[in-house]
Scaffold this motif. Structure first.
Motif, PDB file in Angstrom:
ATOM      1  N   GLU A   1       0.321-111.236  13.054  1.00  0.00           N
ATOM      2  CA  GLU A   1       1.488-111.026  13.922  1.00  0.00           C
ATOM      3  C   GLU A   1       1.063-110.500  15.286  1.00  0.00           C
ATOM      4  OE1 GLU A   1       4.837-109.841  10.578  1.00  0.00           O
ATOM      5  OE2 GLU A   1       3.475-108.290  11.331  1.00  0.00           O
ATOM      6  N   ALA A   2       0.123-109.555  15.275  1.00  0.00           N
ATOM      7  CA  ALA A   2      -0.368-108.993  16.537  1.00  0.00           C
ATOM      8  C   ALA A   2      -1.040-110.074  17.380  1.00  0.00           C
ATOM      9  CB  ALA A   2      -1.339-107.852  16.259  1.00  0.00           C
ATOM     10  N   ARG A   3      -1.842-110.916  16.748  1.00  0.00           N
ATOM     11  CA  ARG A   3      -2.511-112.004  17.467  1.00  0.00           C
ATOM     12  C   ARG A   3      -1.484-112.958  18.066  1.00  0.00           C
ATOM     13  NH1 ARG A   3      -5.321-113.955  13.544  1.00  0.00           N
ATOM     14  NH2 ARG A   3      -3.871-115.615  13.060  1.00  0.00           N
ATOM     15  N   ARG A   4      -0.439-113.270  17.297  1.00  0.00           N
ATOM     16  CA  ARG A   4       0.601-114.189  17.773  1.00  0.00           C
ATOM     17  C   ARG A   4       1.299-113.614  19.010  1.00  0.00           C
ATOM     18  NH1 ARG A   4       6.273-114.763  15.472  1.00  0.00           N
ATOM     19  NH2 ARG A   4       7.048-116.664  16.391  1.00  0.00           N
ATOM     20  N   LEU A   5       1.626-112.316  18.975  1.00  0.00           N
ATOM     21  CA  LEU A   5       2.266-111.698  20.134  1.00  0.00           C
ATOM     22  C   LEU A   5       1.364-111.745  21.361  1.00  0.00           C
ATOM     23  CD1 LEU A   5       4.024-108.536  18.654  1.00  0.00           C
ATOM     24  CD2 LEU A   5       5.045-110.717  19.295  1.00  0.00           C
ATOM     25  N   ARG A   6       0.092-111.468  21.160  1.00  0.00           N
ATOM     26  CA  ARG A   6      -0.846-111.524  22.292  1.00  0.00           C
ATOM     27  C   ARG A   6      -0.968-112.942  22.838  1.00  0.00           C
ATOM     28  NH1 ARG A   6      -3.921-107.310  19.140  1.00  0.00           N
ATOM     29  NH2 ARG A   6      -3.663-105.421  20.366  1.00  0.00           N
ATOM     30  N   GLU A   7      -0.932-113.940  21.944  1.00  0.00           N
ATOM     31  CA  GLU A   7      -0.984-115.336  22.398  1.00  0.00           C
ATOM     32  C   GLU A   7       0.243-115.687  23.232  1.00  0.00           C
ATOM     33  OE1 GLU A   7      -1.475-117.468  18.726  1.00  0.00           O
ATOM     34  OE2 GLU A   7      -3.645-117.113  18.683  1.00  0.00           O
ATOM     35  N   PHE A   8       1.380-115.060  22.924  1.00  0.00           N
ATOM     36  CA  PHE A   8       2.600-115.268  23.712  1.00  0.00           C
ATOM     37  C   PHE A   8       2.540-114.535  25.045  1.00  0.00           C
ATOM     38  CE2 PHE A   8       5.257-115.797  19.622  1.00  0.00           C
ATOM     39  CZ  PHE A   8       5.029-117.152  19.616  1.00  0.00           C
ATOM     40  N   GLY A   9       1.535-113.676  25.215  1.00  0.00           N
ATOM     41  CA  GLY A   9       1.407-112.905  26.448  1.00  0.00           C
ATOM     42  C   GLY A   9       2.144-111.588  26.401  1.00  0.00           C
ATOM     43  N   LEU A  10       2.564-111.170  25.212  1.00  0.00           N
ATOM     44  CA  LEU A  10       3.310-109.925  25.100  1.00  0.00           C
ATOM     45  C   LEU A  10       2.360-108.739  25.082  1.00  0.00           C
ATOM     46  CD1 LEU A  10       6.537-109.238  23.615  1.00  0.00           C
ATOM     47  CD2 LEU A  10       4.754-107.733  22.807  1.00  0.00           C
ATOM     48  N   ASP A  11       2.537-107.842  26.025  1.00  0.00           N
ATOM     49  CA  ASP A  11       1.760-106.611  26.127  1.00  0.00           C
ATOM     50  C   ASP A  11       2.506-105.677  27.071  1.00  0.00           C
ATOM     51  OD1 ASP A  11      -0.258-104.820  25.640  1.00  0.00           O
ATOM     52  OD2 ASP A  11      -1.867-106.184  26.202  1.00  0.00           O
ATOM     53  N   GLU A  12       1.994-104.495  27.272  1.00  0.00           N
ATOM     54  CA  GLU A  12       2.643-103.541  28.165  1.00  0.00           C
ATOM     55  C   GLU A  12       2.829-104.142  29.557  1.00  0.00           C
ATOM     56  OE1 GLU A  12       0.610 -99.803  28.194  1.00  0.00           O
ATOM     57  OE2 GLU A  12       0.697 -99.632  26.017  1.00  0.00           O
ATOM     58  N   GLY A  13       3.996-103.887  30.135  1.00  0.00           N
ATOM     59  CA  GLY A  13       4.281-104.356  31.482  1.00  0.00           C
ATOM     60  C   GLY A  13       4.947-105.712  31.566  1.00  0.00           C
ATOM     61  N   VAL A  14       5.071-106.417  30.447  1.00  0.00           N
ATOM     62  CA  VAL A  14       5.666-107.753  30.435  1.00  0.00           C
ATOM     63  C   VAL A  14       7.190-107.623  30.309  1.00  0.00           C
ATOM     64  CG1 VAL A  14       5.831-109.903  29.101  1.00  0.00           C
ATOM     65  CG2 VAL A  14       3.621-108.825  29.474  1.00  0.00           C
ATOM     66  N   GLU A  15       7.918-108.481  31.015  1.00  0.00           N
ATOM     67  CA  GLU A  15       9.374-108.470  30.930  1.00  0.00           C
ATOM     68  C   GLU A  15       9.822-109.240  29.695  1.00  0.00           C
ATOM     69  OE1 GLU A  15      12.871-110.493  33.428  1.00  0.00           O
ATOM     70  OE2 GLU A  15      11.797-108.930  34.541  1.00  0.00           O
ATOM     71  N   VAL A  16      10.736-108.639  28.929  1.00  0.00           N
ATOM     72  CA  VAL A  16      11.305-109.272  27.739  1.00  0.00           C
ATOM     73  C   VAL A  16      12.817-109.108  27.763  1.00  0.00           C
ATOM     74  CG1 VAL A  16       9.270-108.953  26.286  1.00  0.00           C
ATOM     75  CG2 VAL A  16      11.009-107.184  26.350  1.00  0.00           C
ATOM     76  N   GLU A  17      13.491-109.940  26.988  1.00  0.00           N
ATOM     77  CA  GLU A  17      14.947-109.871  26.912  1.00  0.00           C
ATOM     78  C   GLU A  17      15.385-110.264  25.511  1.00  0.00           C
ATOM     79  OE1 GLU A  17      18.778-112.128  28.951  1.00  0.00           O
ATOM     80  OE2 GLU A  17      16.788-112.392  29.792  1.00  0.00           O
ATOM     81  N   LEU A  18      16.210-109.447  24.886  1.00  0.00           N
ATOM     82  CA  LEU A  18      16.770-109.760  23.574  1.00  0.00           C
ATOM     83  C   LEU A  18      17.930-110.729  23.786  1.00  0.00           C
ATOM     84  CD1 LEU A  18      16.766-109.126  20.519  1.00  0.00           C
ATOM     85  CD2 LEU A  18      18.468-107.374  21.006  1.00  0.00           C
TER      86      LEU A  18
END
Length: 82
Positions: free
Chosen positions: A28-45
């Motif tokens: 799961e962690a690898r998948r999130l990193r592949e999506f570019g998700l990390d600190e400082g990234v903009e996300v929206e529910l």
């Protein structure tokens, strides 16, 4: 103000403040990193998970992905105070 992505307001952009990588399975962690998700990234529910723990729809950059509730709970989001 910071809260988990799973509990953030629908259709309100926020910035990832932190991710509890230890709470996630390595895949799961690898998948999130592949999506570019990390600190400082903009996300929206976009769509919260269902009453019975169904996946949440989340926008990361220009892509929309489905995240399991426990994954969305591991992501802390900073949102502007209203």
């Amino acid at each position: 103000m910071s809260l988990s992505l799973a509990r953030s307001a629908r259709n309100t952009a926020g910035i990832v403040a932190s991710v509890d990588w230890a709470a996630l399975d390595p895949a799961e962690a690898r998948r999130l990193r592949e999506f570019g998700l990390d600190e400082g990234v903009e996300v929206e529910l976009i769509k919260p998970g269902g009453r019975f723990g169904g996946p949440a729809a989340v926008r990361i950059g220009r892509m929309t992905v489905a995240l399991r509730r426990h994954v969305a709970e591991a992501i802390e989001v900073a949102v502007a105070a209203e």
